[in-house]
Each structure stands twice: as C-alpha cells, then as structure tokens.
Design an enzyme around this catalytic site. Structure first.
Site, PDB file in Angstrom:
ATOM      1  N   ASP A   1       0.848  -1.191   0.000  1.00 35.60           N
ATOM      2  CA  ASP A   1       0.000   0.000   0.000  1.00 35.60           C
ATOM      3  C   ASP A   1       0.886   1.245   0.000  1.00 35.60           C
ATOM      4  OD1 ASP A   1      -3.226   0.503   0.977  1.00 35.60           O
ATOM      5  OD2 ASP A   1      -1.827   2.192   1.109  1.00 35.60           O
TER       6      ASP A   1
ATOM      7  N   ASN B   1     -12.950  -3.205   2.600  1.00 38.21           N
ATOM      8  CA  ASN B   1     -13.928  -2.128   2.670  1.00 38.21           C
ATOM      9  C   ASN B   1     -14.812  -2.242   1.436  1.00 38.21           C
ATOM     10  OD1 ASN B   1     -12.731  -0.961   5.014  1.00 38.21           O
ATOM     11  ND2 ASN B   1     -11.180   0.002   3.726  1.00 38.21           N
TER      12      ASN B   1
ATOM     13  N   THR C   1     -12.148   3.353  -1.407  1.00 36.48           N
ATOM     14  CA  THR C   1     -11.774   4.492  -2.250  1.00 36.48           C
ATOM     15  C   THR C   1     -11.329   4.064  -3.641  1.00 36.48           C
ATOM     16  OG1 THR C   1      -9.511   4.469  -1.388  1.00 36.48           O
ATOM     17  CG2 THR C   1     -11.092   5.914  -0.282  1.00 36.48           C
TER      18      THR C   1
ATOM     19  N   HIS D   1     -10.296  -5.443  -3.363  1.00 34.12           N
ATOM     20  CA  HIS D   1      -8.976  -5.676  -2.770  1.00 34.12           C
ATOM     21  C   HIS D   1      -9.121  -6.008  -1.300  1.00 34.12           C
ATOM     22  CE1 HIS D   1      -9.880  -1.347  -2.511  1.00 34.12           C
ATOM     23  NE2 HIS D   1      -9.246  -1.363  -1.349  1.00 34.12           N
TER      24      HIS D   1
HETATM   25  P1  5GP Z   1      -9.696   1.329   0.228  1.00 35.40           P
HETATM   26  O1  5GP Z   1      -9.748   2.655   0.931  1.00 35.40           O
HETATM   27  O2  5GP Z   1     -10.371   1.397  -1.124  1.00 35.40           O
HETATM   28  O3  5GP Z   1     -10.123   0.169   1.040  1.00 35.40           O
HETATM   29  O4  5GP Z   1      -8.144   1.068  -0.049  1.00 35.40           O
HETATM   30  C1  5GP Z   1      -7.450   1.638  -1.110  1.00 35.40           C
HETATM   31  C2  5GP Z   1      -6.003   1.612  -0.736  1.00 35.40           C
HETATM   32  O5  5GP Z   1      -5.248   1.858  -1.914  1.00 35.40           O
HETATM   33  C3  5GP Z   1      -5.586   2.687   0.269  1.00 35.40           C
HETATM   34  O6  5GP Z   1      -5.067   2.065   1.449  1.00 35.40           O
HETATM   35  C4  5GP Z   1      -4.555   3.521  -0.479  1.00 35.40           C
HETATM   36  O7  5GP Z   1      -3.484   3.924   0.347  1.00 35.40           O
HETATM   37  C5  5GP Z   1      -4.095   2.579  -1.567  1.00 35.40           C
HETATM   38  N1  5GP Z   1      -3.641   3.234  -2.771  1.00 35.40           N
HETATM   39  C6  5GP Z   1      -4.273   4.263  -3.418  1.00 35.40           C
HETATM   40  N2  5GP Z   1      -3.582   4.601  -4.518  1.00 35.40           N
HETATM   41  C7  5GP Z   1      -2.510   3.774  -4.570  1.00 35.40           C
HETATM   42  C8  5GP Z   1      -1.418   3.642  -5.498  1.00 35.40           C
HETATM   43  O8  5GP Z   1      -1.300   4.341  -6.497  1.00 35.40           O
HETATM   44  N3  5GP Z   1      -0.489   2.674  -5.217  1.00 35.40           N
HETATM   45  C9  5GP Z   1      -0.580   1.872  -4.117  1.00 35.40           C
HETATM   46  N4  5GP Z   1       0.387   0.972  -3.930  1.00 35.40           N
HETATM   47  N5  5GP Z   1      -1.601   1.967  -3.225  1.00 35.40           N
HETATM   48  C10 5GP Z   1      -2.544   2.909  -3.461  1.00 35.40           C
END
Ligand code: 5GP
Ligand code: ZN
Length: 113
Positions: A30, A86, A94, A99
């Site tokens: 992440d 999530n 987001t 994932h």
């Molecule tokens: P969510 O909030 O959808 O459950 O998790 C999305 C995750 O993707 C977040 O923890 C965020 O830090 C990660 N993330 C967002 N953009 C990128 C990216 O460009 N590269 C990586 N490695 N992680 C990302």
C-alpha cells in the site's frame, strides 16, 4: 477495465512494489501503509467490490485468500495479522477494484469486530 488504478498497476502501467503474483492474483505494498506490513491483495479480474463476488468469480476470490498465508509467511507475520475489505464508500472503499488489505507487523489493538 479502463481507467481503473489497480488494473493499471496489475498491467504494470503504474509502478508498484509487488510482493506476490500468480495466475489470478496480484499483491503489492500500500502506498500509504497503516502498519509496518500493509499489502493489497487483488484479483487480476476486475470486480468493483465485494458486492460483485459470485459464482462467476469464486476462483478469483478464493485465489486471493489462498495467497494470504503465503504472503503472511513471506512477510514474517507469525504473530498474526488482519485481513480487511472495505465494501462501498460508506465503508471507506476508495478504489473500486476489489482488494483485501493484509495488515500486520505491529500490535493490532483497536478492533471494530
Ligand atoms: P480502500 O480505501 O479502497 O479500502 O483502499 C485503497 C487503498 O489503496 C488505500 O489504502 C490507499 O493507500 C491505496 N492506494 C491508493 N492509490 C494507490 C497507489 O497508487 N499505489 C498503491 N500501492 N496503493 C494505493
Ligand atoms: Zn480494476
């Protein structure tokens, strides 16, 4: 899927720090880690969220979970870890590509369940 961040990461169009890959799964660190180990495990097949899990993609989702203990062992998470999904904006999703967060490497004290 056009314009999906994680599809672009899987395709190598956007760089990431890969920790695991097989036929159905891609896993990478992440970008904003919430613990010393914070890895995103994603199916290569695009699914928007857990709401799309079903008969057509059970093997893809199962492959993500089969990868969990392999990655946890490789990361040295012998003391334990947490796997989080999530689903939907109200739950904090987001990136709309299914994932699973694999988090560990520290005491995970605060629990919501
Ligand atoms: P969510 O909030 O959808 O459950 O998790 C999305 C995750 O993707 C977040 O923890 C965020 O830090 C990660 N993330 C967002 N953009 C990128 C990216 O460009 N590269 C990586 N490695 N992680 C990302
Ligand atoms: Zn995608």
């Amino acid at each position: 899927m056009d314009n999906c961040l994680f599809c672009k990461i899987i395709a190598g169009e956007i760089p990431s720090t890969k920790v695991y890959e097989d036929e159905k799964v891609f896993a990478f660190r992440d970008i904003n880690p919430q613990a010393p180990v914070h890895i995103l495990i994603v199916p290569k097949k695009h699914l928007d969220s857990a709401n799309e899990i079903g008969e057509d993609n059970l093997e893809d989702v199962a492959a993500c979970f089969a990868a969990v203990p392999k990655i946890a062992a490789a990361e040295g998470l012998s003391e334990g870890y947490r796997v989080i999904n999530n689903c939907g904006a109200a739950a904090g999703q987001t990136v709309m590509h299914l994932h699973f967060h694999l988090i560990g490497g520290k005491e995970l004290g605060e629990k919501i369940v």
